[in-house]
Design a protein around this motif. Structure first.
Motif, PDB file in Angstrom:
ATOM      1  N   TYR A 165      74.443 -49.349 138.286  1.00 56.01           N
ATOM      2  CA  TYR A 165      75.996 -48.390 137.844  1.00 56.01           C
ATOM      3  C   TYR A 165      75.086 -46.975 136.483  1.00 56.01           C
ATOM      4  CZ  TYR A 165      77.694 -52.747 139.102  1.00 56.01           C
ATOM      5  OH  TYR A 165      78.647 -54.121 139.841  1.00 56.01           O
ATOM      6  N   PRO A 166      76.343 -46.129 136.145  1.00 57.11           N
ATOM      7  CA  PRO A 166      76.630 -45.358 134.777  1.00 57.11           C
ATOM      8  C   PRO A 166      76.817 -46.455 134.227  1.00 57.11           C
ATOM      9  CG  PRO A 166      78.449 -44.890 136.405  1.00 57.11           C
ATOM     10  CD  PRO A 166      76.896 -45.885 137.167  1.00 57.11           C
ATOM     11  N   ILE A 167      76.031 -45.303 132.617  1.00 59.29           N
ATOM     12  CA  ILE A 167      76.686 -46.904 131.406  1.00 59.29           C
ATOM     13  C   ILE A 167      77.424 -45.970 130.077  1.00 59.29           C
ATOM     14  CG2 ILE A 167      75.517 -48.485 129.942  1.00 59.29           C
ATOM     15  CD1 ILE A 167      74.078 -48.983 132.512  1.00 59.29           C
ATOM     16  N   LEU A 168      78.012 -46.147 129.353  1.00 56.77           N
ATOM     17  CA  LEU A 168      77.701 -45.661 128.077  1.00 56.77           C
ATOM     18  C   LEU A 168      77.647 -46.205 127.299  1.00 56.77           C
ATOM     19  CD1 LEU A 168      78.897 -42.803 126.850  1.00 56.77           C
ATOM     20  CD2 LEU A 168      81.506 -44.160 126.631  1.00 56.77           C
ATOM     21  N   PHE A 169      76.024 -45.891 125.938  1.00 60.32           N
ATOM     22  CA  PHE A 169      76.364 -46.845 125.130  1.00 60.32           C
ATOM     23  C   PHE A 169      77.469 -46.230 123.716  1.00 60.32           C
ATOM     24  CE2 PHE A 169      72.603 -46.792 127.835  1.00 60.32           C
ATOM     25  CZ  PHE A 169      72.702 -47.976 127.417  1.00 60.32           C
ATOM     26  N   LEU A 170      77.730 -47.405 122.754  1.00 59.31           N
ATOM     27  CA  LEU A 170      78.937 -46.975 121.797  1.00 59.31           C
ATOM     28  C   LEU A 170      78.023 -47.774 120.923  1.00 59.31           C
ATOM     29  CD1 LEU A 170      82.732 -46.118 123.362  1.00 59.31           C
ATOM     30  CD2 LEU A 170      80.419 -44.522 122.638  1.00 59.31           C
ATOM     31  N   GLY A 171      78.191 -47.238 119.658  1.00 56.40           N
ATOM     32  CA  GLY A 171      78.651 -47.783 118.768  1.00 56.40           C
ATOM     33  C   GLY A 171      77.367 -48.505 117.973  1.00 56.40           C
ATOM     34  N   TYR A 172      76.406 -47.955 118.533  1.00 55.08           N
ATOM     35  CA  TYR A 172      74.802 -48.027 117.888  1.00 55.08           C
ATOM     36  C   TYR A 172      74.186 -47.776 116.543  1.00 55.08           C
ATOM     37  CZ  TYR A 172      73.423 -50.846 121.943  1.00 55.08           C
ATOM     38  OH  TYR A 172      73.601 -52.056 122.984  1.00 55.08           O
ATOM     39  N   ARG A 173      73.411 -48.245 115.729  1.00 51.31           N
ATOM     40  CA  ARG A 173      73.161 -47.752 114.289  1.00 51.31           C
ATOM     41  C   ARG A 173      71.714 -48.040 114.102  1.00 51.31           C
ATOM     42  NH1 ARG A 173      78.041 -51.381 110.899  1.00 51.31           N
ATOM     43  NH2 ARG A 173      76.923 -53.222 111.584  1.00 51.31           N
ATOM     44  N   LEU A 174      71.405 -47.460 112.634  1.00 55.00           N
ATOM     45  CA  LEU A 174      70.020 -47.118 112.945  1.00 55.00           C
ATOM     46  C   LEU A 174      69.251 -48.401 112.322  1.00 55.00           C
ATOM     47  CD1 LEU A 174      70.117 -43.275 110.307  1.00 55.00           C
ATOM     48  CD2 LEU A 174      69.045 -43.983 113.357  1.00 55.00           C
ATOM     49  N   GLU A 175      70.156 -49.267 111.378  1.00 55.17           N
ATOM     50  CA  GLU A 175      69.341 -50.468 111.052  1.00 55.17           C
ATOM     51  C   GLU A 175      69.915 -51.506 112.467  1.00 55.17           C
ATOM     52  OE1 GLU A 175      73.882 -49.890 109.039  1.00 55.17           O
ATOM     53  OE2 GLU A 175      72.397 -48.664 109.917  1.00 55.17           O
ATOM     54  N   ASP A 176      70.259 -51.321 113.128  1.00 56.25           N
ATOM     55  CA  ASP A 176      70.644 -52.428 114.519  1.00 56.25           C
ATOM     56  C   ASP A 176      69.040 -52.783 115.249  1.00 56.25           C
ATOM     57  OD1 ASP A 176      72.776 -52.699 114.117  1.00 56.25           O
ATOM     58  OD2 ASP A 176      73.428 -51.665 115.479  1.00 56.25           O
ATOM     59  N   ASP A 177      68.732 -53.580 115.857  1.00 56.60           N
ATOM     60  CA  ASP A 177      67.429 -53.749 116.731  1.00 56.60           C
ATOM     61  C   ASP A 177      67.546 -53.186 117.425  1.00 56.60           C
ATOM     62  OD1 ASP A 177      70.036 -55.458 117.646  1.00 56.60           O
ATOM     63  OD2 ASP A 177      68.665 -57.415 117.885  1.00 56.60           O
ATOM     64  N   LEU A 178      68.105 -51.750 117.506  1.00 55.13           N
ATOM     65  CA  LEU A 178      67.766 -50.994 118.554  1.00 55.13           C
ATOM     66  C   LEU A 178      66.805 -49.850 119.362  1.00 55.13           C
ATOM     67  CD1 LEU A 178      70.231 -48.754 119.821  1.00 55.13           C
ATOM     68  CD2 LEU A 178      69.094 -47.450 118.471  1.00 55.13           C
ATOM     69  N   LYS A 179      65.399 -50.461 118.089  1.00 59.29           N
ATOM     70  CA  LYS A 179      64.247 -49.757 119.520  1.00 59.29           C
ATOM     71  C   LYS A 179      63.978 -51.470 120.467  1.00 59.29           C
ATOM     72  CE  LYS A 179      62.620 -47.960 115.583  1.00 59.29           C
ATOM     73  NZ  LYS A 179      61.337 -47.548 114.073  1.00 59.29           N
ATOM     74  N   VAL A 180      64.403 -51.928 119.862  1.00 59.61           N
ATOM     75  CA  VAL A 180      63.479 -53.967 120.354  1.00 59.61           C
ATOM     76  C   VAL A 180      64.429 -53.246 121.619  1.00 59.61           C
ATOM     77  CG1 VAL A 180      63.463 -56.108 119.882  1.00 59.61           C
ATOM     78  CG2 VAL A 180      62.754 -54.858 117.628  1.00 59.61           C
ATOM     79  N   GLU A 235      68.522 -43.278 143.808  1.00 63.79           N
ATOM     80  CA  GLU A 235      69.440 -42.733 142.971  1.00 63.79           C
ATOM     81  C   GLU A 235      70.056 -43.026 141.963  1.00 63.79           C
ATOM     82  OE1 GLU A 235      74.358 -41.637 143.021  1.00 63.79           O
ATOM     83  OE2 GLU A 235      73.928 -42.909 144.875  1.00 63.79           O
ATOM     84  N   THR A 236      69.631 -42.812 141.438  1.00 63.52           N
ATOM     85  CA  THR A 236      69.829 -42.872 139.652  1.00 63.52           C
ATOM     86  C   THR A 236      71.068 -42.428 138.787  1.00 63.52           C
ATOM     87  OG1 THR A 236      69.158 -40.857 138.738  1.00 63.52           O
ATOM     88  CG2 THR A 236      67.481 -42.772 138.888  1.00 63.52           C
ATOM     89  N   PHE A 237      71.432 -43.052 137.777  1.00 61.51           N
ATOM     90  CA  PHE A 237      73.284 -43.126 137.539  1.00 61.51           C
ATOM     91  C   PHE A 237      72.788 -42.292 136.653  1.00 61.51           C
ATOM     92  CE2 PHE A 237      73.834 -45.842 141.042  1.00 61.51           C
ATOM     93  CZ  PHE A 237      74.861 -45.602 141.882  1.00 61.51           C
ATOM     94  N   LYS A 238      74.218 -41.699 135.936  1.00 56.59           N
ATOM     95  CA  LYS A 238      73.440 -41.228 134.748  1.00 56.59           C
ATOM     96  C   LYS A 238      73.947 -42.585 133.730  1.00 56.59           C
ATOM     97  CE  LYS A 238      74.599 -36.050 135.398  1.00 56.59           C
ATOM     98  NZ  LYS A 238      75.514 -35.253 134.113  1.00 56.59           N
ATOM     99  N   LYS A 239      73.092 -41.838 132.272  1.00 62.10           N
ATOM    100  CA  LYS A 239      74.016 -42.895 131.329  1.00 62.10           C
ATOM    101  C   LYS A 239      73.126 -42.215 129.823  1.00 62.10           C
ATOM    102  CE  LYS A 239      70.799 -46.781 133.568  1.00 62.10           C
ATOM    103  NZ  LYS A 239      71.081 -45.852 134.843  1.00 62.10           N
ATOM    104  N   HIS A 240      74.462 -42.014 129.029  1.00 64.28           N
ATOM    105  CA  HIS A 240      74.828 -41.495 128.233  1.00 64.28           C
ATOM    106  C   HIS A 240      75.405 -42.569 127.034  1.00 64.28           C
ATOM    107  CE1 HIS A 240      76.416 -38.449 131.327  1.00 64.28           C
ATOM    108  NE2 HIS A 240      75.499 -37.829 130.039  1.00 64.28           N
ATOM    109  N   ILE A 241      74.714 -41.862 125.439  1.00 67.90           N
ATOM    110  CA  ILE A 241      74.654 -42.756 124.396  1.00 67.90           C
ATOM    111  C   ILE A 241      75.410 -41.184 123.261  1.00 67.90           C
ATOM    112  CG2 ILE A 241      72.312 -42.545 123.702  1.00 67.90           C
ATOM    113  CD1 ILE A 241      72.849 -45.031 122.368  1.00 67.90           C
TER     114      ILE A 241
END
Length: 327
Positions: A204-219, A239-245
């Motif tokens: 699936y193509p995926i849109l990442f929304l609402g991630y902020r620096l203090e979240d457990d983002l890198k984890v 085939e790879t599907f596009k992913k955006h943040i």
């Protein structure tokens, strides 16, 4: 000086134009971070400190890395599990005072599914109103099926509505929160989360929304990177599907010019490189109000209008180009 490897700033309309091909495809997934919940619930780091304070465990230090932060949670649970669970109930078991506008727009957009690592119930409350099916870790299905736009709380959910008993249940023990929880959820061969992500990231193509620096983002994205590496090794020609943040521009408050903080190109490059490693393309916007990020609302509002106003269109392929609908 601007770094040529950083991402150009785009206006909401331009962002919608870039995302439109994925929206037209009819199988777009949105992956939601805690930034969309606004101030209704504390951030990941603030939540850890609240629980540490209650369990009498030393608070986070500025130099603590993500692994140390996860170990703090383990330490709290080990010292006093009942108190640990009660604090989680207090933080994430309450009903929100208001539903942020972003969630209202999200519910109207024809995403094939909604995924979140949040512990707060906002998405589930909106989903109940829209009659979405809701799945919680560890009870995740491998494949996305059905037409009721399923919601997946892949790290668990505290406040749940039981459709059978029609009562609210609080389940703090089910969260992926500590180092032990992450190891089990992402590395156990029998983990439902790992197999769920294999399917999502590959198909699936995926849109990442609402991630902020203090979240457990890198984890989170560190685990995703490992899963993507396995997928690529096993499916080199797939085939790879596009992913955006969507990310805001970064500013260095310690470096000002004419009373305004300078744009932090170095931090933006670091972010861009992080996401590039896991095949996620950064789209950057410049928030007029650094505390509200209303540009996200505008982007979702435009997409919501463009998709919901075409109820007479039977096939996603019949949707017009972004250039025409935004003219």
């Amino acid at each position: 000086m601007p770094d040529p490897t950083t991402t150009d700033i785009k206006k909401p309309r331009e962002i919608v134009e870039e995302l439109w091909p994925q929206i037209q495809g009819g199988n777009y997934i949105v992956w939601i971070g805690s930034g969309l919940s606004g101030d209704e619930y504390p951030s990941w780091e603030d939540s850890i400190n609240i629980i540490c304070q209650s369990c009498q465990i030393p608070l986070l230090n500025r130099n603590d890395d993500d692994k140390e932060k996860l170990k703090k949670i383990d330490a709290c649970r080990k010292k006093n599990e009942n108190l640990y669970l009660e604090e989680i109930k207090k933080i994430f078991g309450k009903h929100p005072e208001k539903i942020p506008p972003a969630y209202v727009y999200l519910s109207k957009i024809q995403f094939v599914a909604y995924i979140t690592t949040n512990f707060d119930p906002i998405l589930s409350i909106v989903g109940l109103d829209s009659n979405n099916t809701i799945h919680y870790y560890p009870d995740l299905v491998t494949r996305i099926e059905g037409s009721r736009k399923p919601i997946y709380y892949i790290h668990g959910l505290v406040r749940r509505f039981n459709r059978n008993t029609r009562e609210i249940e609080l389940r703090p023990e089910s969260l992926v929160f500590s180092e032990t929880d992450y190891q089990k959820a992402y590395y156990d061969d029998l983990s439902t989360l790992k197999h769920f992500l294999y399917n999502i990231l590959l198909n699936y193509p995926i849109l990442f929304l609402g991630y902020r620096l203090e979240d457990d983002l890198k984890v989170i994205f560190g685990h995703i990177q490992r899963i993507l590496h396995i997928l690529k090794s096993n499916n080199p020609d797939r085939e790879t599907f596009k992913k955006h943040i969507l990310l805001p521009t970064r500013y260095d408050n310690s470096n000002e010019k004419n009373g305004e903080p300078e744009r932090d190109y170095e931090e933006e490059k670091r972010e861009n490189d992080l996401y590039k490693e896991i095949d996620i393309e950064v789209i950057r916007y410049d928030p007029e109000d650094k505390s509200k990020h209303t540009e996200i609302y505008e982007i979702l509002e435009i997409i919501s209008f463009l998709t919901s106003s075409r109820s007479d269109i039977q096939n996603s392929e019949d949707l017009p180009s972004a250039e025409r609908v935004l003219r």
